[in-house]
Structures are given as C-alpha cells and as structure tokens.
Design an enzyme around this catalytic site. Structure first.
Site, PDB file in Angstrom:
ATOM      1  N   SER A  52      55.337   9.820 -65.129  1.00 35.39           N
ATOM      2  CA  SER A  52      56.990  10.723 -64.890  1.00 35.39           C
ATOM      3  C   SER A  52      56.966  10.675 -63.214  1.00 35.39           C
ATOM      4  CB  SER A  52      56.560  11.917 -65.884  1.00 35.39           C
ATOM      5  OG  SER A  52      58.102  11.917 -65.203  1.00 35.39           O
ATOM      6  N   TYR A  85      55.131  19.381 -70.144  1.00 31.93           N
ATOM      7  CA  TYR A  85      55.157  18.632 -69.583  1.00 31.93           C
ATOM      8  C   TYR A  85      54.589  17.684 -67.893  1.00 31.93           C
ATOM      9  CZ  TYR A  85      57.564  13.819 -69.396  1.00 31.93           C
ATOM     10  OH  TYR A  85      57.525  12.174 -69.253  1.00 31.93           O
TER      11      TYR A  85
END
Length: 258
Positions: free
Chosen positions: A145, A158
């Site tokens: 990401s 995350y």
C-alpha cells in the site's frame, strides 16, 4: 498469444476488488489460476466467470496451512507455480493509535503481514525447485500500500503491516535474486473497491464530497480504478519484465512525489 499462456498463477484475496481484477487480467492473458479467499461460494462464482482452467481453495490466510495447501494444489493441478499474487488483506478502524483495540491490531498483523510471510515461505521453495529443475523460477507480487511507504494517520497498524510487507519483499528479493525468483510489491493509494465504498457510506456525505476529502492529498485528485492497479500487477509479474526485483511500485496518483 497472452503474456501468461500456460503459466500457473496463484491469487489470494481473489474475490475482493483487486483480487478479482487480477484474476480477470491474468485470465485474459492465458494463465491457469489457483484462487483463494475466505468465502468458498464467492470463489466458485468467480471461477465460473473465467474462461480458463482454475482451482479454488477457501480458507483464512492467517492460517499457515492454507498457504502450504495452495502451493500443493497448484502443483497437483497444474504441475508448477509460476506467479503468486499475495493480495489477501483487511484494514483497521480509522482511528488514532491508542483507540485501536489490541485484538483488532493483532488480527490486522496476522492477515496483512504474517499472511504474506506464510505465503512466501511456501511459494519460494517451490519456485526455487522449479528453477533448479528447468531453469524457470517464478515471480511473486505482494500487494502492499502507499501506506507502507510513509506514515498513515489513523491507519497506524495497517501502515505498520504494509511497511512490513515491503520489508519482506525487499529482503527476500535479495536472497533469491540469483535463484530464479523475482519478488516485488505493488503499493496502491485509495482504490475504488469495497473499502472506499465503505468510507463513503460511513462518512454520510454525498459521494463526490466524501471522495474529495479522501483524495485531497492526491495530486491527481481522484482514487485509482481497479484496472489501473491490475495493469501494475501484471507488469510486475510479466516474464518480459525480467530485471525488476525488490521494487515497491507506488501507484498513488503522485503522492510519493510530494
């Protein structure tokens, strides 16, 4: 002739937005598919829409045995494993670090980081064996990401998991660069998937307003489309892209240039 004709491609998180896009992209290029996700019915439905040979196996990517069994299924069904796309993942609650419940943080790390570790742990030896036997190894594409390349306020756990995915990617790429494997990561910014749809819904604002808030730090002022991320995944996996390894490819609308 497709870029992946006759090749076996394993995709985790296959029924989500990016996984489904990857499955369709590889199928269009002639690949045989091994698909995995938590929902067996959704997997079967997806496989039924693809005009290529496929095998499915449902399970929780946090369970290491699933990764071992997926590699075994690829070899049993198709004789080898050429490409793995480690895409399965979840996101945390959008809150500051002290507000993240510890059990939620643990689950995010188990799936988003250890799930990738378990997958690579079993994919790499199979690809190395193939290289020794035939001179053809394989390619691993980990879905990280943009949050793995910088800080991500209210997404701390995350972001930590995705930083870890990039660390695994780069370290393993160096270890196996001379052993027939290429290992890269794709780092998308916000993409038009169920996660973004959920953000829009929870915000309570009109869609255009919610998306404007979500993308105000993105120079291109929009979210990515699934097809744009699929293009990058196939590029990273393409055998013709034979000199790229250990790379974290940002597909972020210009965020990394700021």
């Amino acid at each position: 002739m497709g870029r992946f004709d006759g090749m076996t491609v394993l995709i985790t998180g296959a029924t989500g937005g990016l996984g489904k896009g990857a499955a369709r992209g590889f199928a269009a290029e002639g690949a045989r598919l091994v698909l995995s996700d938590i929902d067996e019915r959704a997997l079967a439905d997806l496989a039924g829409t693809l005009a290529v040979e496929s095998a499915i196996l449902a399970g929780d990517i946090a369970d290491e045995s699933l990764s071992e069994n997926l590699v075994g299924l690829a070899v049993e069904k198709f004789g080898r494993l050429d490409v793995a796309v480690n895409n399965a993942g979840i996101v945390q609650s959008f809150v500051r670090l002290p507000q993240v419940p510890s059990d939620e943080a643990r689950r995010v790390l188990e799936i988003d980081l250890l799930g990738v570790f378990h997958a690579m742990k079993h994919q790499i030896p199979q690809m190395e064996r193939q290289f020794k036997a035939t001179g053809k190894g394989g390619s691993i594409v980990n879905i990280a990401s943009a949050a793995g390349l910088s800080g991500a306020p209210k997404l701390s756990v995350y972001a930590a998991a995705k930083h870890g995915v990039i660390g695994l990617t780069r370290s393993a790429a160096i270890e196996y660069a001379g052993r027939g494997l290429r290992i890269n990561a794709i780092c998308p910014a916000h993409t038009r998937t169920a996660m973004v749809d959920s953000f829009v819904r929870i915000s309570g604002a009109p869609e255009a307003e919610a998306l404007a808030e979500l993308t105000r730090g993105v120079p291109m002022k929009r979210v990515a489309e699934v097809d744009e991320i699929t293009t990058a995944i196939l590029f990273a996996a393409d055998p013709a892209n034979s000199f790229m390894t250990g790379h974290a490819l940002a597909i972020d609308g210009g965020i990394g240039a700021i």
